[in-house]
Design a protein around this motif. Structure first.
Motif, PDB file in Angstrom:
ATOM      1  N   ARG A 189       0.839  -1.212   0.000  1.00  0.00           N
ATOM      2  CA  ARG A 189       0.000   0.000   0.000  1.00  0.00           C
ATOM      3  C   ARG A 189       0.867   1.252   0.000  1.00  0.00           C
ATOM      4  N   MET A 190       1.922   1.227   0.779  1.00  0.00           N
ATOM      5  CA  MET A 190       2.832   2.369   0.851  1.00  0.00           C
ATOM      6  C   MET A 190       3.456   2.631  -0.506  1.00  0.00           C
ATOM      7  N   ALA A 191       3.944   1.568  -1.148  1.00  0.00           N
ATOM      8  CA  ALA A 191       4.578   1.719  -2.455  1.00  0.00           C
ATOM      9  C   ALA A 191       3.589   2.204  -3.503  1.00  0.00           C
ATOM     10  N   ASP A 192       2.374   1.668  -3.470  1.00  0.00           N
ATOM     11  CA  ASP A 192       1.358   2.082  -4.442  1.00  0.00           C
ATOM     12  C   ASP A 192       0.991   3.554  -4.280  1.00  0.00           C
ATOM     13  N   ALA A 193       0.956   4.038  -3.029  1.00  0.00           N
ATOM     14  CA  ALA A 193       0.555   5.421  -2.776  1.00  0.00           C
ATOM     15  C   ALA A 193       1.564   6.428  -3.304  1.00  0.00           C
ATOM     16  N   VAL A 194       2.853   6.083  -3.255  1.00  0.00           N
ATOM     17  CA  VAL A 194       3.883   7.028  -3.706  1.00  0.00           C
ATOM     18  C   VAL A 194       4.246   6.846  -5.178  1.00  0.00           C
ATOM     19  N   ALA A 195       3.829   5.733  -5.773  1.00  0.00           N
ATOM     20  CA  ALA A 195       4.199   5.444  -7.166  1.00  0.00           C
ATOM     21  C   ALA A 195       3.817   6.551  -8.152  1.00  0.00           C
ATOM     22  N   PRO A 196       2.641   7.206  -8.006  1.00  0.00           N
ATOM     23  CA  PRO A 196       2.284   8.249  -8.976  1.00  0.00           C
ATOM     24  C   PRO A 196       3.233   9.437  -9.003  1.00  0.00           C
ATOM     25  N   PHE A 197       4.084   9.583  -7.980  1.00  0.00           N
ATOM     26  CA  PHE A 197       4.974  10.733  -7.882  1.00  0.00           C
ATOM     27  C   PHE A 197       6.427  10.388  -8.194  1.00  0.00           C
ATOM     28  N   ALA A 198       6.703   9.108  -8.427  1.00  0.00           N
ATOM     29  CA  ALA A 198       8.082   8.626  -8.498  1.00  0.00           C
ATOM     30  C   ALA A 198       8.892   9.276  -9.606  1.00  0.00           C
ATOM     31  N   ASP A 199       8.251   9.633 -10.716  1.00  0.00           N
ATOM     32  CA  ASP A 199       8.985  10.204 -11.845  1.00  0.00           C
ATOM     33  C   ASP A 199       9.205  11.711 -11.715  1.00  0.00           C
ATOM     34  N   GLU A 200       8.626  12.331 -10.683  1.00  0.00           N
ATOM     35  CA  GLU A 200       8.643  13.793 -10.584  1.00  0.00           C
ATOM     36  C   GLU A 200       9.464  14.317  -9.414  1.00  0.00           C
ATOM     37  N   VAL A 201       9.406  13.635  -8.279  1.00  0.00           N
ATOM     38  CA  VAL A 201      10.068  14.133  -7.076  1.00  0.00           C
ATOM     39  C   VAL A 201      10.700  12.975  -6.312  1.00  0.00           C
ATOM     40  N   PHE A 202      11.599  13.325  -5.386  1.00  0.00           N
ATOM     41  CA  PHE A 202      12.147  12.319  -4.482  1.00  0.00           C
ATOM     42  C   PHE A 202      11.071  11.959  -3.462  1.00  0.00           C
ATOM     43  N   ILE A 203      10.735  10.682  -3.381  1.00  0.00           N
ATOM     44  CA  ILE A 203       9.774  10.228  -2.374  1.00  0.00           C
ATOM     45  C   ILE A 203      10.017   8.743  -2.140  1.00  0.00           C
ATOM     46  N   THR A 204       9.888   8.307  -0.909  1.00  0.00           N
ATOM     47  CA  THR A 204      10.012   6.896  -0.579  1.00  0.00           C
ATOM     48  C   THR A 204       8.671   6.415  -0.031  1.00  0.00           C
ATOM     49  N   PRO A 205       8.452   5.106   0.008  1.00  0.00           N
ATOM     50  CA  PRO A 205       7.198   4.596   0.578  1.00  0.00           C
ATOM     51  C   PRO A 205       6.946   5.031   2.012  1.00  0.00           C
ATOM     52  N   MET A 206       7.987   5.422   2.748  1.00  0.00           N
ATOM     53  CA  MET A 206       7.803   5.870   4.122  1.00  0.00           C
ATOM     54  C   MET A 206       6.910   7.093   4.219  1.00  0.00           C
ATOM     55  N   ALA A 207       6.756   7.831   3.117  1.00  0.00           N
ATOM     56  CA  ALA A 207       5.874   9.005   3.129  1.00  0.00           C
ATOM     57  C   ALA A 207       4.419   8.626   3.315  1.00  0.00           C
ATOM     58  N   ALA A 208       4.089   7.340   3.157  1.00  0.00           N
ATOM     59  CA  ALA A 208       2.690   6.906   3.262  1.00  0.00           C
ATOM     60  C   ALA A 208       2.485   5.876   4.369  1.00  0.00           C
ATOM     61  N   VAL A 209       3.448   5.731   5.271  1.00  0.00           N
ATOM     62  CA  VAL A 209       3.369   4.650   6.243  1.00  0.00           C
ATOM     63  C   VAL A 209       2.163   4.787   7.173  1.00  0.00           C
ATOM     64  N   ALA A 210       1.920   5.964   7.732  1.00  0.00           N
ATOM     65  CA  ALA A 210       0.824   6.108   8.693  1.00  0.00           C
ATOM     66  C   ALA A 210      -0.528   5.869   8.027  1.00  0.00           C
ATOM     67  N   GLY A 211      -0.715   6.445   6.844  1.00  0.00           N
ATOM     68  CA  GLY A 211      -1.982   6.256   6.151  1.00  0.00           C
ATOM     69  C   GLY A 211      -2.196   4.822   5.715  1.00  0.00           C
ATOM     70  N   ALA A 212      -1.128   4.160   5.253  1.00  0.00           N
ATOM     71  CA  ALA A 212      -1.252   2.774   4.804  1.00  0.00           C
ATOM     72  C   ALA A 212      -1.623   1.848   5.955  1.00  0.00           C
ATOM     73  N   VAL A 213      -1.044   2.078   7.129  1.00  0.00           N
ATOM     74  CA  VAL A 213      -1.405   1.282   8.302  1.00  0.00           C
ATOM     75  C   VAL A 213      -2.880   1.488   8.635  1.00  0.00           C
ATOM     76  N   ALA A 214      -3.336   2.747   8.626  1.00  0.00           N
ATOM     77  CA  ALA A 214      -4.743   3.032   8.928  1.00  0.00           C
ATOM     78  C   ALA A 214      -5.671   2.347   7.925  1.00  0.00           C
ATOM     79  N   ASP A 215      -5.329   2.401   6.639  1.00  0.00           N
ATOM     80  CA  ASP A 215      -6.148   1.755   5.616  1.00  0.00           C
ATOM     81  C   ASP A 215      -6.242   0.249   5.842  1.00  0.00           C
ATOM     82  N   ASP A 216      -5.123  -0.359   6.191  1.00  0.00           N
ATOM     83  CA  ASP A 216      -5.096  -1.809   6.345  1.00  0.00           C
ATOM     84  C   ASP A 216      -5.921  -2.257   7.544  1.00  0.00           C
TER      85      ASP A 216
END
Length: 304
Positions: free
Chosen positions: A89-116
């Motif tokens: 979930r974390m990787a999927d959430a940041v994937a749309p931005f991967a070609d434009e800016v520096f971002i790692t899956p950790m940027a979505a960790v809290a939200g991904a845990v809540a979703d799960d």
């Protein structure tokens, strides 16, 4: 507010699960993950949902810690594929931005845990549910149900300054807030950026990006420091994170907020978020169709 951009093992101690004093909400905690959960509906369904959420939570922190090397890798084609569903979930959430800016899956960790964890809560008989992970919230709403989100302008000195009403017909099912005053590192100077999005993981990632964009590059009064000097294992490495922002003039505040709004509108156009509220030193800017309503003093409190 987003959870810290690091995870640490709870060193073999069991995750904690307990009902809060109000008898309605469940508290789950393991290391840095701290969840407040509420489900409403048929009492038997609620008991089943809480048991399922507790079971789903067990071992989650250790599973994510086992994948930290991959989760700290910049998103993109070279990132190792995650194994755990939350890591995915974390990787999927940041994937749309991967070609434009520096971002790692950790940027979505809290939200991904809540979703799960929310996914485990949903069962027949549940009419409304939420999982609040340090301010990043995942929602379940059936027809006729609604949720009120409270907005704060400074996470370090929390006070409600507004609200947004989310109903079952809305596409919003996730809320997240980020900014330099929160627990996560930020490259920008926003006090707080609150995002409404289709998932909490996407809201979390987008809040990080938009908060980074609220900035005045080159401003001499803004103090920055390499992330890994503050947290040696930070996924941000040598990137300069904000440590102090001086009092800014009206034109400076407007310019910084406008930069963030530009990014928010671009994400809105792509359908990645539903609305954004950006706060900087008492000034607020917003984007999207959701109405953020100012909250007068002593008004009824939002749900979260």
């Amino acid at each position: 507010m987003a959870a810290p951009q690091f995870l640490t093992s709870n060193q073999g101690r069991a995750a904690q699960a307990a009902m809060l004093a109000d008898g309605r909400r469940l508290h789950l905690q393991d290391g840095p993950i701290d969840l407040i959960i509420e489900a409403t509906g048929d009492p038997r369904a609620v008991r089943h949902a809480y048991a399922a959420a507790t079971q789903r939570f067990a071992g989650l922190l250790d599973a994510l810690c086992a994948e930290l090397p991959a989760l700290r890798t910049p998103a993109g084609r070279d990132m190792p594929p995650p194994a755990h569903p939350v890591a995915q979930r974390m990787a999927d959430a940041v994937a749309p931005f991967a070609d434009e800016v520096f971002i790692t899956p950790m940027a979505a960790v809290a939200g991904a845990v809540a979703d799960d964890i929310l996914k485990a809560l949903i069962c027949p008989g549940i009419t409304r549910a939420y999982v609040n992970n340090g301010g990043d919230i995942s929602l379940h709403l059936t027809q006729g149900a609604s949720f009120t989100v409270g907005l704060v302008d400074r996470p370090d000195q929390p006070r409600l300054v507004g609200r947004a009403e989310i109903d079952a017909d809305s596409a919003v099912r996730g809320v997240a807030t980020s900014g330099w005053r929160g627990r996560s590192f930020s490259l920008g100077i926003a006090d707080a950026v609150t995002i409404l999005a289709p998932t909490a993981a996407m809201a979390d990632a987008a809040a990080t990006l938009i908060a980074n964009a609220v900035d005045l590059p080159g401003h001499r009064g803004i103090v920055r420091e390499a992330a890994n000097e503050l947290q040696p294992d930070s996924d941000l490495g040598t990137l300069q994170v904000t440590r102090h922002v001086p009092r800014l003039g009206p034109a400076e505040r407007d310019a910084a907020l406008a930069a963030g709004v530009t990014v928010a509108r671009a994400l809105l156009a792509r359908g990645l978020i539903c609305a954004a509220a950006l706060h900087l030193q008492g000034e607020t800017a917003s984007a999207g169709t959701t109405n953020f309503v100012s909250l007068p003093p002593q008004q009824e409190q939002p749900d979260a």
